[in-house]
Design an enzyme around this catalytic site. Structure first.
Site: not given
Length: 370
Positions: A47, A202
């Site tokens: 992350e 997207c």
């Protein structure tokens, strides 16, 4: 009711999360290295690496990192130079320093493990609310809202959020929208799925709305606003700076490097001595420069800065003849030819420059023996 509205009404009978997870099972990413296994440590490192860095770029860095620092105690016990060396090239080096500092804190406060709650995770350096939730959701399979760049884009379009997603008002709205869409279970899969939707479908430009599993109630699609959302970040003035970099070599083939201050650009990395002009090296190191020493300039872009780098090549007989500070040391130039993880942590443009010079010198020596 228009035909478009009818299609949207028909397409949103299933919950957002159910449609998204069904799509992810067929089209999502299931073989990312930090998914096998999804331990808190591996998720955390991934992350942090993925902040402002694409997956394709992160994967080889992550794999090399795990070879060198396979567990949190290995990271905590490593020298910062070693950590920065394995980060070199990823940019935003505060991320690496925070990883190392957080690992040291975990050894002292949490018995060598990452804490298990988002609140405790956010007390560690470099971990914000979204990263903390991502660690918990993926390592514990607990549904938790995340707002990385891909997710912000998905939600800004699906909920038709008009403000720039970095604004305070937009952040408040996006957190609420993220919470509303959470499933009751499969937290790890859902977190990966919503990030994958932004990365695969997207996308920032040319989104594949026809392939989107949640297009049935996408408010931006219904309003024909997909191409203008999310709203762009307000323009920031790019500052330009000219920097002269001294490549000082001794007769034994060593190059002089200096450690940069812990804060600021390239904080904590080793780099070449800098000056605002080529004459500046005479004052700081006693090195006199002439026009023959100047190498071809190069540019390097940072987030809000444009650096014009002017390398200066110079030679000295022995290292002791040069005035050095406590933050400077000599390194074998040949070691930078391979760009391996054993070299000290360097900014990318400096590593590239030293690699070029080291390879050129090696080619010259080879040609001289033929």
């Amino acid at each position: 009711m228009s035909s478009r509205q009818a299609r949207h009404t028909a397409g949103c009978r299933e919950p957002f999360a159910s449609r998204l997870l069904a799509w992810w099972e067929r089209h999502g990413r299931h073989d990312l290295p930090w998914q096998h296994p999804r331990t808190p440590y591996r998720v955390w490192v991934s992350e942090i690496m993925l902040q402002q860095t694409q997956v394709a770029t992160v994967i080889p860095y992550f794999e090399r990192w795990m070879e060198r620092f396979p567990a949190l105690p290995d990271l905590a016990g490593a020298a910062l130079d070693d950590v920065l060396s394995h980060w070199s090239g990823l940019g935003y080096y505060a991320r690496a320093r925070n990883l190392h500092k957080a690992a040291v804190n975990c050894m002292a406060q949490f018995g060598g493990e990452l804490p298990t709650t988002p609140e405790q995770l956010q007390e560690l350096p470099g971990i914000g609310a979204s990263t903390a939730n991502a660690i918990v959701s993926q390592s514990q399979d607990v549904p938790a809202a995340v707002l990385d760049g891909n997710v912000r884009r998905v939600l800004a379009r699906h909920a038709c959020v008009e403000e720039w997603t970095g604004s305070t008002a937009a952040q408040k709205t996006l957190w609420a929208e993220a919470e509303k869409r959470l499933p009751n279970r499969r937290g790890a899969d859902y977190t990966q799925a919503v990030m994958d939707l932004g990365a695969i479908v997207c996308t920032r430009s040319r989104p594949a709305c026809g392939d989107c599993p949640v297009n049935g109630d996408c408010r931006a699609l219904a309003a024909n606003a997909v191409n203008r959302l999310p709203a762009p970040k307000p323009a920031t003035r790019v500052r330009e700076r000219t920097i002269y970099l001294l490549v000082l070599l001794d007769r034994a083939g060593h190059v002089l490097l200096e450690r940069r201050p812990p804060a600021g650009i390239w904080g904590g990395l080793w780099s070449l001595p800098e000056a605002d002009t080529s004459e500046g090296f005479t004052d700081t190191l006693g090195i006199r420069i002439d026009e023959d020493n100047l190498l071809a300039p190069r540019e390097h872009r940072l987030s809000h800065r444009k650096l014009s780098l002017h390398p200066v090549l110079a030679h000295t007989g022995q290292p002791g003849q040069v005035k050095c500070s406590a933050q400077q040391d000599w390194f074998p130039l040949a070691g930078f030819a391979t760009g391996g993880p054993d070299q000290p942590g360097l900014p990318r443009p400096v590593a590239d420059l030293l690699r070029e010079i080291a390879l050129q010198r090696a080619d010259t020596r080879t040609a001289g023996t033929e």
